[in-house]
Design a protein around this motif. Structure first.
Motif, short mmCIF file in Angstrom:
data_model
loop_
_atom_site.label_atom_id
_atom_site.label_comp_id
_atom_site.label_asym_id
_atom_site.label_seq_id
_atom_site.Cartn_x
_atom_site.Cartn_y
_atom_site.Cartn_z
N MET A 1 0.83 -1.17 0.00
CA MET A 1 0.00 0.00 0.00
C MET A 1 0.88 1.24 0.00
N GLN A 2 0.40 2.26 -0.64
CA GLN A 2 1.12 3.53 -0.65
C GLN A 2 0.53 4.42 0.45
N VAL A 3 1.44 5.01 1.23
CA VAL A 3 1.04 5.89 2.32
C VAL A 3 1.67 7.25 2.07
N ARG A 4 0.85 8.30 2.14
CA ARG A 4 1.36 9.67 2.06
C ARG A 4 1.06 10.34 3.40
N ILE A 5 2.09 11.00 3.93
CA ILE A 5 1.96 11.65 5.23
C ILE A 5 2.25 13.13 5.05
N GLY A 6 1.28 13.96 5.39
CA GLY A 6 1.45 15.40 5.32
C GLY A 6 2.02 15.91 6.63
N ILE A 7 3.06 16.72 6.53
CA ILE A 7 3.71 17.29 7.70
C ILE A 7 3.33 18.77 7.77
N ALA A 8 2.90 19.22 8.94
CA ALA A 8 2.47 20.61 9.14
C ALA A 8 3.56 21.59 8.73
N ASP A 9 3.16 22.67 8.07
CA ASP A 9 4.05 23.75 7.64
C ASP A 9 5.14 23.30 6.67
N THR A 10 4.89 22.21 5.94
CA THR A 10 5.83 21.71 4.94
C THR A 10 5.05 21.40 3.67
N ALA A 11 5.58 21.84 2.54
CA ALA A 11 4.88 21.63 1.27
C ALA A 11 4.99 20.20 0.77
N ARG A 12 6.05 19.51 1.12
CA ARG A 12 6.25 18.15 0.64
C ARG A 12 5.59 17.13 1.54
N GLU A 13 5.24 16.00 0.95
CA GLU A 13 4.67 14.88 1.69
C GLU A 13 5.73 13.79 1.82
N ILE A 14 5.58 12.97 2.83
CA ILE A 14 6.40 11.78 2.96
C ILE A 14 5.62 10.65 2.30
N GLU A 15 6.25 9.96 1.35
CA GLU A 15 5.59 8.85 0.65
C GLU A 15 6.31 7.55 0.98
N LEU A 16 5.54 6.55 1.37
CA LEU A 16 6.07 5.25 1.73
C LEU A 16 5.26 4.16 1.07
N ASP A 17 5.92 3.05 0.75
CA ASP A 17 5.22 1.84 0.35
C ASP A 17 5.37 0.86 1.49
N ILE A 18 4.23 0.45 2.07
CA ILE A 18 4.27 -0.47 3.20
C ILE A 18 3.46 -1.71 2.87
N GLU A 19 3.78 -2.80 3.56
CA GLU A 19 3.06 -4.05 3.32
C GLU A 19 1.89 -4.23 4.28
N ASP A 20 2.10 -3.91 5.55
CA ASP A 20 1.07 -4.16 6.57
C ASP A 20 0.51 -2.83 7.09
N VAL A 21 -0.62 -2.41 6.54
CA VAL A 21 -1.20 -1.12 6.91
C VAL A 21 -1.70 -1.12 8.36
N GLU A 22 -2.19 -2.24 8.84
CA GLU A 22 -2.69 -2.31 10.22
C GLU A 22 -1.55 -2.12 11.21
N GLU A 23 -0.41 -2.73 10.95
CA GLU A 23 0.75 -2.56 11.83
C GLU A 23 1.21 -1.09 11.80
N PHE A 24 1.21 -0.48 10.62
CA PHE A 24 1.61 0.92 10.49
C PHE A 24 0.66 1.82 11.29
#
Length: 73
Positions: A1-24
């Motif tokens: 699964m692809q996960v995008r994480i928005g960080i406050a006051d930052t224009a860029r997102e953190i993008e991750l590919d993870i296997e276990d979304v429940e663990e994340f």
């Protein structure tokens, strides 16, 4: 699964590919509940180690992987 994480006051997102979304989700919830964890360290499927500042998380978007289907729809 692809996960995008928005960080406050930052224009860029953190993008991750993870296997276990429940663990994340569980790890993020635990880190947010614990005031002693300023950074959540996550390793994605490509073995990239990423530090996420827990108190700066604006949003988390989980997108299932789409399989390519040849032809027209």
């Amino acid at each position: 699964m692809q996960v995008r994480i928005g960080i406050a006051d930052t224009a860029r997102e953190i993008e991750l590919d993870i296997e276990d979304v429940e663990e994340f989700k569980d790890r993020v919830a635990e880190a947010m509940a614990d005031d002693d964890v300023p950074i959540l360290w996550v390793t994605d499927v490509a073995e990239h180690l990423v530090g996420i500042p827990v108190d700066r998380i604006g949003y988390i978007d989980v997108t299932p992987e789409h399989k390519m289907v040849p032809g027209f729809r």
